[in-house]
Design a protein around this motif. Structure first.
Motif, mmCIF file in Angstrom:
data_model
loop_
_atom_site.group_PDB
_atom_site.id
_atom_site.type_symbol
_atom_site.label_atom_id
_atom_site.label_comp_id
_atom_site.label_asym_id
_atom_site.label_seq_id
_atom_site.Cartn_x
_atom_site.Cartn_y
_atom_site.Cartn_z
ATOM 1 N N HIS A 122 0.859 7.678 -6.447
ATOM 2 C CA HIS A 122 -0.341 8.767 -6.319
ATOM 3 C C HIS A 122 -0.188 10.165 -5.654
ATOM 4 O O HIS A 122 -0.835 10.860 -5.513
ATOM 5 C CB HIS A 122 -1.866 8.183 -5.958
ATOM 6 C CG HIS A 122 -2.210 7.177 -7.055
ATOM 7 N ND1 HIS A 122 -2.850 7.558 -8.290
ATOM 8 C CD2 HIS A 122 -2.140 5.763 -6.855
ATOM 9 C CE1 HIS A 122 -3.130 6.174 -8.934
ATOM 10 N NE2 HIS A 122 -2.691 5.214 -7.993
ATOM 11 N N SER A 123 1.215 9.957 -5.098
ATOM 12 C CA SER A 123 1.379 11.119 -4.099
ATOM 13 C C SER A 123 1.666 12.413 -4.787
ATOM 14 O O SER A 123 2.528 12.468 -5.877
ATOM 15 C CB SER A 123 2.721 10.607 -3.283
ATOM 16 O OG SER A 123 2.964 11.749 -2.601
ATOM 17 N N HIS B 64 0.884 -1.049 0.008
ATOM 18 C CA HIS B 64 0.009 0.109 0.112
ATOM 19 C C HIS B 64 0.860 1.283 -0.059
ATOM 20 O O HIS B 64 0.455 2.239 -0.505
ATOM 21 C CB HIS B 64 -0.890 -0.059 1.235
ATOM 22 C CG HIS B 64 -2.110 -1.087 1.380
ATOM 23 N ND1 HIS B 64 -3.051 -1.026 0.277
ATOM 24 C CD2 HIS B 64 -2.100 -2.372 1.833
ATOM 25 C CE1 HIS B 64 -3.633 -2.087 0.396
ATOM 26 N NE2 HIS B 64 -3.159 -2.824 1.293
ATOM 27 N N ARG B 65 2.081 1.270 0.553
ATOM 28 C CA ARG B 65 2.905 2.301 0.613
ATOM 29 C C ARG B 65 3.235 2.657 -0.781
ATOM 30 O O ARG B 65 3.592 3.796 -1.229
ATOM 31 C CB ARG B 65 4.088 2.265 1.532
ATOM 32 C CG ARG B 65 3.754 1.920 3.094
ATOM 33 C CD ARG B 65 3.393 3.237 3.471
ATOM 34 N NE ARG B 65 3.027 3.330 4.802
ATOM 35 C CZ ARG B 65 1.932 2.969 5.370
ATOM 36 N NH1 ARG B 65 0.918 2.829 4.629
ATOM 37 N NH2 ARG B 65 1.700 2.825 6.801
ATOM 38 N N TYR C 153 0.596 4.417 -2.794
ATOM 39 C CA TYR C 153 0.166 5.597 -2.436
ATOM 40 C C TYR C 153 1.496 6.457 -3.158
ATOM 41 O O TYR C 153 1.302 7.537 -3.108
ATOM 42 C CB TYR C 153 0.380 5.884 -0.797
ATOM 43 C CG TYR C 153 -0.985 5.002 -0.239
ATOM 44 C CD1 TYR C 153 -1.928 4.850 -0.647
ATOM 45 C CD2 TYR C 153 -0.735 4.588 1.274
ATOM 46 C CE1 TYR C 153 -3.082 4.311 -0.137
ATOM 47 C CE2 TYR C 153 -1.812 3.842 1.700
ATOM 48 C CZ TYR C 153 -2.927 3.727 1.252
ATOM 49 O OH TYR C 153 -3.805 3.254 2.030
#
Length: 224
Positions: free
Chosen positions: A65-66, A58-59, A62
């Protein structure tokens, strides 16, 4: 080990595109995983190639899309880095470098897969379906002399069909390719080599206005 030292020094030049050090470290992890992974099964392949813990999945999602990763700045930084690293090996015609552009339709399925749409593909054979569900991508590369021949070093690639931000959105794949070329931030003029699909005034005129040139095979419907 010497190769990884050169690799790390090269990747360090991409630090200005990241707003935070943590973002840059995740960028390093993602690039290193793409360098050594043995399969193309999405983000999970990045985790397997680096023996990351499951919570890192999940990191990584993210990170992609950060907002802390400035994608336009990353493209310009990477383009400038390639121009510096291959300064003596860039294929030039006169004072102009040579860029290559092409598109690819990649089959994709799944309700949660973004930007998937019905895509038409032309083919002379009957084994290729006329329509597929997938992503339409366009890529730009620069031509360099290496290994006794010529190699294409990729500069940028984007999904250029399927995402519509407004009902007034009228940009075609040709418009999006020109925008991608100008987003590279190249300081020198170039020749763009592409196939007959890009033999259009939508591509040729914007390039000519900026002092560049387009080299491609003419369509059967082309006029002068």
């Amino acid at each position: 080990m010497d190769l990884w030292i050169v690799w790390s020094q090269t990747v360090a030049a991409l630090r200005p595109a990241c707003a935070r050090t943590r973002t840059f470290l995740w960028l390093v992890v993602g690039l290193a995983a793409r360098t050594v992974r043995t399969d193309l099964a999405g983000v999970t392949s990045l985790g397997r190639s680096h023996w990351l813990r499951p919570r890192c999945y999940h990191r990584l999602l993210y990170f992609f899309h950060s907002p802390a990763l400035d994608l336009p700045k990353l493209i310009r930084t990477w383009t400038a880095l390639v121009a510096r690293l291959f300064a003596r090996r860039l294929v030039r015609v006169g004072e102009r470098v040579v860029l290559l552009a092409d598109g690819l339709k990649a089959p994709k399925e799944g309700k949660k897969m973004p930007a998937v749409k019905s895509l038409h593909q032309e083919s002379a054979g009957n084994t290729k379906p006329t329509f597929i569900l997938g992503h339409s991508c366009q890529a730009v590369a620069v031509l360099v002399q290496a290994a006794g021949g010529a190699l294409a070093v990729p500069l940028a690639c984007r999904i250029h069909e399927g995402i519509v931000f407004s009902n007034r959105w009228r940009r075609t794949l040709l418009d999006k390719l020109v925008r991608l070329l100008f987003d590279l931030g190249l300081e020198t003029s170039f020749y763009l080599i592409a196939d007959a699909y890009y033999a259009s005034r939508k591509v040729a005129l914007p390039l000519l206005e900026q002092g560049h040139h387009l080299v491609r095979r003419l369509r059967s419907t082309a006029t002068a």
